[in-house]
Design an enzyme around this catalytic site. Structure first.
Site, short mmCIF file in Angstrom:
data_model
loop_
_atom_site.label_atom_id
_atom_site.label_comp_id
_atom_site.label_asym_id
_atom_site.label_seq_id
_atom_site.Cartn_x
_atom_site.Cartn_y
_atom_site.Cartn_z
N LYS A 194 2.15 11.05 7.46
CA LYS A 194 1.30 10.78 8.62
C LYS A 194 1.79 11.48 9.90
CE LYS A 194 -1.24 7.06 6.68
NZ LYS A 194 -0.93 5.92 5.85
N ASP A 241 9.18 2.83 2.24
CA ASP A 241 7.99 3.63 2.53
C ASP A 241 7.67 3.46 4.01
OD1 ASP A 241 5.49 4.71 2.94
OD2 ASP A 241 4.59 3.88 1.11
N PHE A 297 0.86 -1.19 0.00
CA PHE A 297 0.00 0.00 0.00
C PHE A 297 0.89 1.23 0.00
CE2 PHE A 297 -2.39 3.58 1.53
CZ PHE A 297 -3.54 3.49 0.76
C1 LIG Z 1 -1.05 6.00 4.37
C2 LIG Z 1 0.05 5.47 3.53
C3 LIG Z 1 0.37 6.04 2.28
C4 LIG Z 1 -0.45 7.15 1.66
O1 LIG Z 1 -0.52 8.30 2.43
P1 LIG Z 1 -1.67 9.39 2.14
O2 LIG Z 1 -1.33 10.53 3.04
O3 LIG Z 1 -2.98 8.73 2.48
O4 LIG Z 1 -1.58 9.75 0.70
C5 LIG Z 1 1.45 5.53 1.61
N1 LIG Z 1 2.17 4.51 2.09
C6 LIG Z 1 1.89 3.93 3.28
C7 LIG Z 1 2.73 2.82 3.77
C8 LIG Z 1 0.81 4.38 4.03
O5 LIG Z 1 0.49 3.77 5.17
#
Ligand SMILES: *Cc1c(COP(=O)(O)O)cnc(C)c1O
Length: 400
Positions: free
Chosen positions: A255, A226, A141
């Site tokens: 985040k 990520d 994700f």
């Molecule tokens: C939440 C998340 C994203 C995307 O972030 P947004 O602020 O919702 O665009 C990308 N990678 C990971 C691992 C995430 O948990």
């Protein structure tokens, strides 16, 4: 009609139906606790997907946000502002990376990483024009843009949104042999979550990331982690990659970078990688804005000052052990790191999440059968004990 019903009906009537939230309408929050429009209180065990690691409405963040908002919010990058330089210096010093590029949402920072990797591939590694490949993992994700969902393996994320961007190869998560096989002279990068959050707090086999790092080095490809969800303390280290004793070529954060006050994300890397960006190559109207930068600086200081990474490292294993002691025939597996736990059930997790809500505890199922537990990192042992009592009660009732 209750206030809750009224607000839900209004949202359903006028808002797009791209989410299926639990039917609680939150009005205010503080620390680990949220309150709904009926005045009920809940413990928040989702923490906005780890965006509020510092706890809801942290007073220090509120103060900085108010102060900065009264001074200047947005200059655009056409002009400079007096917060961006400090943010850049502070996040680089904290994380050890040489350079940073701030954006807003996580997906934008992932897009930034993809652009950096491709351009580095062409201009530095010497991959032929438009041939750069990026290897990603199944069940990843990384966000919701068309490019990013194009390399998702979740059908629903892609259905109807094609055609997609080429240049991505998918390997099974945690599979080093597959990674080695997928690497070619055109590989620019391997983009990976050190622990897969949305996919159900999936922890890869020990050594996977370290060996992937080795493979990337051998083949002159970038390892990009990520850490939008796993980073900034969630797993009991500042970054989850630290558990493997490596430093990747680049990392993506978001985040918790702003403690939930304001969308701030960033791509961090070396001089060499960041050097591919020249004026006009990439940008964002809001990226690096003074309000976001001031909040992010304070959010990082709160993380350090309140020893939230340490709290996650200390309480996480204890909490996981306690969860493991729950007697239930529906729990198949408990996995995670730090204060980031997945309870894998042999049945749908949604009814458990709904029952937990009625016990005053908010969490969200992920991938049908996994209950994700990820409270703010400010949580105390006493509060975790309260949560354990509630969880036990729900399992006793629903397993029956
Ligand atoms: C939440 C998340 C994203 C995307 O972030 P947004 O602020 O919702 O665009 C990308 N990678 C990971 C691992 C995430 O948990």
């Amino acid at each position: 009609m209750s206030k809750t019903q009224k607000l839900i009906a209004m949202e359903d009537r006028f808002g797009a139906h791209n989410y299926h939230p639990l039917d609680i309408v939150i009005k205010k929050a503080e620390g680990v606790w949220v309150e709904d429009v009926e005045g009920n209180r809940f413990m928040d065990f989702l923490a906005a997907y780890s965006a509020v690691n510092q706890g809801h409405c942290h007073p220090r963040l509120l103060k900085v946000m108010k102060r900065q908002a009264a001074k200047v919010c947005l200059t655009s990058r056409a002009f400079r502002n007096d917060q961006l330089p400090y943010f850049c210096q502070e996040i680089c010093e904290l994380t050890g990376f040489a350079k940073v590029l701030p954006m807003n949402s996580g997906a934008e920072a992932v897009e930034t990483a993809i652009k950096a990797a491709r351009k580095w591939g062409e201009k530095v590694k010497g991959i032929a024009k438009d041939q750069a490949e990026i290897i990603v993992c199944a069940d990843n994700f990384h966000g919701r843009t068309t490019t990013i969902v194009g390399f998702s393996t979740e059908d629903q994320y892609k259905d109807g949104f094609g055609p997609f961007t080429p240049g991505f190869k998918v390997i099974p998560y945690g599979d080093l042999k597959a990674l080695e096989k997928a690497i070619t002279p055109s590989t620019a990068a391997f983009l990976v979550e050190p622990i897969q959050g949305e996919s159900g707090i999936k922890v890869p086999p020990a050594g996977f990331l370290a060996q992937a790092h080795e493979l990337c080095r051998k083949h002159n490809a970038l390892l990009i982690c990520d850490e939008i969800q796993s980073g900034l303390g969630r797993t009991g280290k500042l970054f989850a990659f630290e558990h493997e004793g490596i430093v990747p070529d680049a990392v993506i954060v978001g985040k918790a970078l702003s403690g939930g006050f304001y969308p701030v994300s960033a791509f961090l890397s070396s001089e060499e990688v960041m050097g591919v960006f020249h004026p006009g190559d990439h940008g964002s109207t809001f990226g690096g804005n003074p309000l976001g930068m001031a909040v992010a600086r304070e959010a990082l200081r709160v993380l350090s000052d309140e020893k939230l990474v340490e709290n996650s490292a200390k309480l996480g294993p204890w909490f996981m052990e306690k969860l493991g002691e729950i007697e239930s025939k529906s729990i198949q597996l408990i996995r995670g790191k730090g204060l980031w736990v997945g309870m894998v059930l042999d049945r749908p997790a949604r009814p458990y999440c709904e029952a937990l809500m009625h016990e005053g505890m908010l969490c969200k199922e992920t991938h049908e059968t996994v209950i994700r537990l990820a409270p703010p990192l400010t949580i105390t042992k006493k509060e975790l004990n309260m949560a354990l009592t509630r969880i036990k009660k729900v399992f006793k009732k629903l397993d029956g």
